[in-house]
Design a protein around this motif. Structure first.
Motif, PDB file in Angstrom:
ATOM      1  N   GLU A  71      -1.335   6.482 -16.145  1.00 49.72           N
ATOM      2  CA  GLU A  71      -2.595   7.176 -16.412  1.00 49.72           C
ATOM      3  C   GLU A  71      -2.521   8.688 -16.221  1.00 49.72           C
ATOM      4  O   GLU A  71      -3.068   9.453 -17.036  1.00 49.72           O
ATOM      5  CB  GLU A  71      -3.704   6.568 -15.536  1.00 49.72           C
ATOM      6  N   PRO A  72      -1.850   9.210 -15.169  1.00 51.09           N
ATOM      7  CA  PRO A  72      -1.792  10.668 -15.018  1.00 51.09           C
ATOM      8  C   PRO A  72      -1.166  11.374 -16.215  1.00 51.09           C
ATOM      9  O   PRO A  72      -1.590  12.476 -16.579  1.00 51.09           O
ATOM     10  CB  PRO A  72      -0.950  10.851 -13.751  1.00 51.09           C
ATOM     11  N   PHE A  73      -0.167  10.765 -16.843  1.00 50.64           N
ATOM     12  CA  PHE A  73       0.450  11.375 -18.021  1.00 50.64           C
ATOM     13  C   PHE A  73      -0.494  11.292 -19.214  1.00 50.64           C
ATOM     14  O   PHE A  73      -0.646  12.268 -19.968  1.00 50.64           O
ATOM     15  CB  PHE A  73       1.786  10.698 -18.336  1.00 50.64           C
ATOM     16  N   ARG A  74      -1.129  10.150 -19.388  1.00 48.86           N
ATOM     17  CA  ARG A  74      -2.055  10.002 -20.516  1.00 48.86           C
ATOM     18  C   ARG A  74      -3.215  10.990 -20.388  1.00 48.86           C
ATOM     19  O   ARG A  74      -3.640  11.604 -21.374  1.00 48.86           O
ATOM     20  CB  ARG A  74      -2.587   8.570 -20.575  1.00 48.86           C
ATOM     21  N   ARG A  75      -3.724  11.139 -19.185  1.00 46.86           N
ATOM     22  CA  ARG A  75      -4.880  12.013 -18.953  1.00 46.86           C
ATOM     23  C   ARG A  75      -4.557  13.453 -19.318  1.00 46.86           C
ATOM     24  O   ARG A  75      -5.445  14.208 -19.725  1.00 46.86           O
ATOM     25  CB  ARG A  75      -5.292  11.903 -17.487  1.00 46.86           C
ATOM     26  N   ARG A  76      -3.312  13.855 -19.169  1.00 45.09           N
ATOM     27  CA  ARG A  76      -2.921  15.235 -19.453  1.00 45.09           C
ATOM     28  C   ARG A  76      -2.310  15.399 -20.838  1.00 45.09           C
ATOM     29  O   ARG A  76      -1.701  16.429 -21.136  1.00 45.09           O
ATOM     30  CB  ARG A  76      -1.940  15.711 -18.379  1.00 45.09           C
TER      31      ARG A  76
ATOM     32  N   ARG B  73       0.825  -1.213   0.000  1.00 46.76           N
ATOM     33  CA  ARG B  73       0.000   0.000   0.000  1.00 46.76           C
ATOM     34  C   ARG B  73       0.855   1.257   0.000  1.00 46.76           C
ATOM     35  O   ARG B  73       0.581   2.212  -0.739  1.00 46.76           O
ATOM     36  CB  ARG B  73      -0.935   0.001   1.213  1.00 46.76           C
ATOM     37  N   LEU B  74       1.880   1.277   0.856  1.00 45.01           N
ATOM     38  CA  LEU B  74       2.710   2.471   0.964  1.00 45.01           C
ATOM     39  C   LEU B  74       3.533   2.713  -0.295  1.00 45.01           C
ATOM     40  O   LEU B  74       3.603   3.842  -0.797  1.00 45.01           O
ATOM     41  CB  LEU B  74       3.625   2.349   2.182  1.00 45.01           C
ATOM     42  N   VAL B  75       4.176   1.669  -0.807  1.00 43.91           N
ATOM     43  CA  VAL B  75       4.997   1.820  -2.011  1.00 43.91           C
ATOM     44  C   VAL B  75       4.131   2.264  -3.183  1.00 43.91           C
ATOM     45  O   VAL B  75       4.467   3.215  -3.908  1.00 43.91           O
ATOM     46  CB  VAL B  75       5.749   0.514  -2.325  1.00 43.91           C
ATOM     47  N   ASP B  76       3.012   1.592  -3.375  1.00 46.68           N
ATOM     48  CA  ASP B  76       2.140   1.933  -4.495  1.00 46.68           C
ATOM     49  C   ASP B  76       1.585   3.350  -4.338  1.00 46.68           C
ATOM     50  O   ASP B  76       1.545   4.127  -5.299  1.00 46.68           O
ATOM     51  CB  ASP B  76       0.993   0.926  -4.590  1.00 46.68           C
ATOM     52  N   GLY B  77       1.176   3.696  -3.115  1.00 51.78           N
ATOM     53  CA  GLY B  77       0.614   5.016  -2.895  1.00 51.78           C
ATOM     54  C   GLY B  77       1.619   6.124  -3.149  1.00 51.78           C
ATOM     55  O   GLY B  77       1.289   7.149  -3.770  1.00 51.78           O
ATOM     56  N   PHE B  78       2.856   5.929  -2.680  1.00 48.64           N
ATOM     57  CA  PHE B  78       3.900   6.930  -2.897  1.00 48.64           C
ATOM     58  C   PHE B  78       4.192   7.078  -4.385  1.00 48.64           C
ATOM     59  O   PHE B  78       4.303   8.201  -4.911  1.00 48.64           O
ATOM     60  CB  PHE B  78       5.148   6.534  -2.117  1.00 48.64           C
ATOM     61  N   ARG B  79       4.298   5.966  -5.079  1.00 51.33           N
ATOM     62  CA  ARG B  79       4.558   6.038  -6.520  1.00 51.33           C
ATOM     63  C   ARG B  79       3.447   6.795  -7.234  1.00 51.33           C
ATOM     64  O   ARG B  79       3.703   7.675  -8.060  1.00 51.33           O
ATOM     65  CB  ARG B  79       4.690   4.626  -7.103  1.00 51.33           C
ATOM     66  N   GLN B  80       2.209   6.431  -6.930  1.00 55.59           N
ATOM     67  CA  GLN B  80       1.073   7.070  -7.594  1.00 55.59           C
ATOM     68  C   GLN B  80       1.064   8.576  -7.343  1.00 55.59           C
ATOM     69  O   GLN B  80       0.851   9.373  -8.269  1.00 55.59           O
ATOM     70  CB  GLN B  80      -0.235   6.461  -7.089  1.00 55.59           C
ATOM     71  N   GLN B  81       1.291   8.975  -6.104  1.00 55.85           N
ATOM     72  CA  GLN B  81       1.230  10.403  -5.774  1.00 55.85           C
ATOM     73  C   GLN B  81       2.355  11.182  -6.434  1.00 55.85           C
ATOM     74  O   GLN B  81       2.146  12.288  -6.954  1.00 55.85           O
ATOM     75  CB  GLN B  81       1.281  10.589  -4.261  1.00 55.85           C
ATOM     76  N   LEU B  82       3.566  10.619  -6.430  1.00 56.47           N
ATOM     77  CA  LEU B  82       4.679  11.334  -7.039  1.00 56.47           C
ATOM     78  C   LEU B  82       4.475  11.477  -8.541  1.00 56.47           C
ATOM     79  O   LEU B  82       4.689  12.554  -9.115  1.00 56.47           O
ATOM     80  CB  LEU B  82       5.997  10.619  -6.738  1.00 56.47           C
ATOM     81  N   ILE B  83       4.041  10.398  -9.195  1.00 55.92           N
ATOM     82  CA  ILE B  83       3.801  10.457 -10.640  1.00 55.92           C
ATOM     83  C   ILE B  83       2.704  11.472 -10.950  1.00 55.92           C
ATOM     84  O   ILE B  83       2.806  12.257 -11.904  1.00 55.92           O
ATOM     85  CB  ILE B  83       3.451   9.058 -11.181  1.00 55.92           C
TER      86      ILE B  83
END
Length: 200
Positions: free
Chosen positions: A104-109, A61-71
């Motif tokens: 997804e964040p890059f694709r969305r933008r 949870r922590l690793v995935d969450g940190f990655r998602q937020q930073l990206i």
């Protein structure tokens, strides 16, 4: 009438491959040449390992969450983008889903998402597993014997390289870097994807 040239869309370059194939080293070479920021996977793994066992639910949870937020933050910023390293098991659908979520964040933008897959023979990777730069950046790999066992076990249990099934895609480049220097791999990737070079 003249104006300022349009800024290039942000780029997320995902560098995929098995452990010790050279993802971080190649990623740094690309970052140095392009201005993309290097986000290697152990930047999130190492701090969480101080608290939770690798693979445990809190760890994931922590690793995935940190990655998602930073990206997400990089994609929303005026930074040129990032180089993201990831060990993908091609036999695990959940790894594909994770990549889709990370990009997804890059694709969305309207950003560009590209994939560089590295492959090298096992003996080369076992040698690289003990390289000073790897051990400096990744404290959990400093128990070399344990790290070697994990590498061999992952090779046995999972398919960590594609079999060419993505070679037809314009956003995908697969290279065997067993006998290539990181700088050469970086130059090939930059040329293949038309990445904008850092202004000097």
């Amino acid at each position: 009438m003249t104006g300022h040239p349009e800024a290039a869309p942000p780029t997320m370059l995902c560098v995929l491959g098995p452990p010790a194939v050279g993802k971080m080293t190649v990623g740094q070479e690309i970052a140095d040449r392009t201005g993309l920021r290097l986000f290697h996977n152990h930047l999130t793994i190492e701090p969480v390992l101080r608290f939770f066992e690798f693979g445990s639910p809190p760890f994931r949870r922590l690793v995935d969450g940190f990655r998602q937020q930073l990206i997400e933050e990089v994609a929303a910023s005026d930074l040129p983008g990032l180089v993201f390293t990831f060990v993908r098991a091609f036999d695990r659908p959940e790894d594909q889903r994770a990549l889709e979520e990370y990009t997804e964040p890059f694709r969305r933008r309207g950003g560009r998402v590209r994939f560089l897959e590295l492959a090298a023979d096992q003996q080369a990777r076992l040698r690289r597993n003990e390289s000073p730069s790897r051990l400096a950046e990744k404290p959990s790999k400093r128990d070399v014997e344990q790290s070697r066992r994990i590498l061999l076990d992952l090779d046995e249990r999972h398919r960590l390289n594609s079999a060419g099934e993505f070679d037809h895609r314009e956003d995908y480049l697969r290279l065997d870097n067993t006998h290539l220097e990181p700088a050469e791999v970086a130059e090939r990737a930059i040329a293949h994807f038309g990445l904008r070079r850092r202004l000097t």
